[in-house]
Design a protein around this motif. Structure first.
Motif, PDB file in Angstrom:
ATOM      1  N   GLN A 136       0.828  -1.206   0.000  1.00  0.00           N
ATOM      2  CA  GLN A 136       0.000   0.000   0.000  1.00  0.00           C
ATOM      3  C   GLN A 136       0.865   1.259   0.000  1.00  0.00           C
ATOM      4  OE1 GLN A 136      -2.323  -0.682   3.514  1.00  0.00           O
ATOM      5  NE2 GLN A 136      -3.640  -2.216   2.541  1.00  0.00           N
ATOM      6  N   ARG A 151       2.713   1.713  -3.368  1.00  0.00           N
ATOM      7  CA  ARG A 151       1.824   2.215  -4.423  1.00  0.00           C
ATOM      8  C   ARG A 151       1.523   3.687  -4.238  1.00  0.00           C
ATOM      9  NH1 ARG A 151      -1.817  -3.220  -3.836  1.00  0.00           N
ATOM     10  NH2 ARG A 151      -0.407  -4.583  -5.019  1.00  0.00           N
ATOM     11  N   ARG A 152       1.338   4.101  -2.987  1.00  0.00           N
ATOM     12  CA  ARG A 152       1.080   5.509  -2.720  1.00  0.00           C
ATOM     13  C   ARG A 152       2.299   6.358  -3.073  1.00  0.00           C
ATOM     14  NH1 ARG A 152      -1.596   9.769  -3.460  1.00  0.00           N
ATOM     15  NH2 ARG A 152      -1.164  11.444  -1.953  1.00  0.00           N
ATOM     16  N   THR A 175       4.517   5.681  -5.329  1.00  0.00           N
ATOM     17  CA  THR A 175       4.573   5.727  -6.789  1.00  0.00           C
ATOM     18  C   THR A 175       3.593   6.756  -7.330  1.00  0.00           C
ATOM     19  OG1 THR A 175       5.250   3.409  -6.907  1.00  0.00           O
ATOM     20  CG2 THR A 175       4.307   4.371  -8.900  1.00  0.00           C
ATOM     21  N   GLU A 176       2.390   6.797  -6.754  1.00  0.00           N
ATOM     22  CA  GLU A 176       1.400   7.793  -7.171  1.00  0.00           C
ATOM     23  C   GLU A 176       1.931   9.210  -6.949  1.00  0.00           C
ATOM     24  OE1 GLU A 176      -2.553   5.083  -6.015  1.00  0.00           O
ATOM     25  OE2 GLU A 176      -1.978   6.829  -4.800  1.00  0.00           O
ATOM     26  N   VAL A 177       2.568   9.419  -5.806  1.00  0.00           N
ATOM     27  CA  VAL A 177       3.099  10.752  -5.506  1.00  0.00           C
ATOM     28  C   VAL A 177       4.223  11.107  -6.472  1.00  0.00           C
ATOM     29  CG1 VAL A 177       4.281  12.169  -3.778  1.00  0.00           C
ATOM     30  CG2 VAL A 177       2.420  10.662  -3.077  1.00  0.00           C
ATOM     31  N   ASP A 228       4.615  10.073  -9.485  1.00  0.00           N
ATOM     32  CA  ASP A 228       4.018  10.358 -10.788  1.00  0.00           C
ATOM     33  C   ASP A 228       3.346  11.732 -10.823  1.00  0.00           C
ATOM     34  OD1 ASP A 228       4.842   7.899 -11.700  1.00  0.00           O
ATOM     35  OD2 ASP A 228       2.902   6.916 -11.422  1.00  0.00           O
ATOM     36  N   PHE A 229       2.986  12.243  -9.645  1.00  0.00           N
ATOM     37  CA  PHE A 229       2.273  13.515  -9.537  1.00  0.00           C
ATOM     38  C   PHE A 229       3.203  14.718  -9.448  1.00  0.00           C
ATOM     39  CE2 PHE A 229       0.551  16.770  -6.630  1.00  0.00           C
ATOM     40  CZ  PHE A 229      -0.612  17.135  -7.285  1.00  0.00           C
TER      41      PHE A 229
END
Length: 316
Positions: A12, A15-16, A18-20, A22-23
């Motif tokens: 979890q 993945r978070r 990675t999201e950050v 990418d942002f």
């Protein structure tokens, strides 16, 4: 693609992160471009009102209350990078703290060890008394030959797994955590703990942390205001991911990992033991597929692992 991580909490958080990641840079680029466009518009039309600017740049977005003149003209790009870096710093510190608590809960370990996982090791009378080594000793005490032989080999191949650098990675973490603490609790002024953490951080070399460069920081003096580097804070996000990946691999060899594995098996495959073929090769291939369905990488299936699964009524 399955992540080479064991704990659900680790997955979890990864993945978070990675999201950050990418942002971050697309958003920073968008802010830079908005500043340029607003500045150009105001230069051509100096008397433009806020409603005009909103109509030109915000209409249709659903965003309300944006003061574009203040944010894009009156505020410097350096100031906005500071704000962006601060948001990221708080996010990364919170993610690692949440991971520590979640990992301990998943392993059935004492929640009090969470603090130890946030500090490098300190010794008293030659024995680890505080920090990550103390916590790992208690969590992995006795070990699990089954997990070490079957699950750990694939988890250890995670490219972020950095066992030789774990102590230095925690020195990095302490610097950024103390920066966060100073921003939250000291009005942004450098604390004594922060100055100490920065001194330790400045001793690090890229080789010691296993990176091409140590995340960039700004130098401070006692009582000065914290100044963050956006690039450095983004690098801190990678430090957190490496800490999670490295400790996750260590914990996958613990007795608590056995119980976590069995719980996940029951959740995924149900209560009754799963029927497997009698032929050894077919049986082992079936076990590999069943383990992959737990969102784990392909295990090393040995006779010992098969027997352990049977003893725990996972297969029959």
């Amino acid at each position: 693609m399955q992540e080479k991580l064991f704990l659900l909490t680790s997955k979890q958080v990864a993945r978070r992160l990675t999201e950050v990641f990418d942002f971050v840079w697309p958003t920073a680029t968008a802010i830079w471009n908005l500043r340029w466009q607003v500045a150009g518009y105001v230069s051509a039309s100096p008397t433009a009102t806020e409603s005009e600017l909103a109509g030109r740049f915000v209409a249709g977005s659903g965003i309300r209350g944006a003061n574009l003149r203040r944010s894009c003209i009156d505020s410097s790009w350096q100031d906005q990078q500071q704000e962006f870096a601060r948001f990221l710093l708080f996010e990364f510190c919170s993610l690692y703290e949440a991971w520590c608590e979640g990992a301990l809960n998943e392993l059935g370990a004492a929640s009090s060890l969470s603090k130890h996982l946030q500090f490098p090791t300190t010794f008293k009378n030659g024995a680890p008394s505080r920090g990550r080594f103390h916590a790992i000793n208690l969590i992995v005490q006795g070990g699990s030959q089954i997990m070490a032989g079957s699950i750990y080999p694939a988890i250890a191949k995670n490219k972020k797994n950095s066992p030789p650098h774990i102590e230095q990675l925690l020195v990095c973490y302490r610097y950024f955590k103390e920066a966060r603490n100073s921003l939250v609790h000291a009005g942004g002024s450098t604390s004594r703990n922060f100055i100490s953490a920065e001194a330790a951080y400045n001793q690090l070399t890229p080789a010691q942390v296993g990176l091409k460069e140590v995340p960039v920081i700004n130098g401070h003096t006692a009582g000065s205001q914290i100044k963050l580097s956006l690039r450095g804070v983004v690098g801190f996000g990678d430090i957190v991911l490496r800490l999670v990946s490295t400790l996750d691999a260590e914990f996958s060899k613990s007795p608590g990992a056995e119980q976590a594995f069995v719980r996940r098996w029951r959740t995924c495959h149900g209560g009754p033991a799963v029927q497997v073929p009698a032929n050894p090769n077919s049986c082992h291939e079936r076990i590999r597929r069943l383990v992959r369905r737990l969102d784990l990488p392909t295990p090393v299936v040995t006779a010992q692992f098969e027997a352990w699964l049977r003893n725990n009524q996972c297969i029959v």
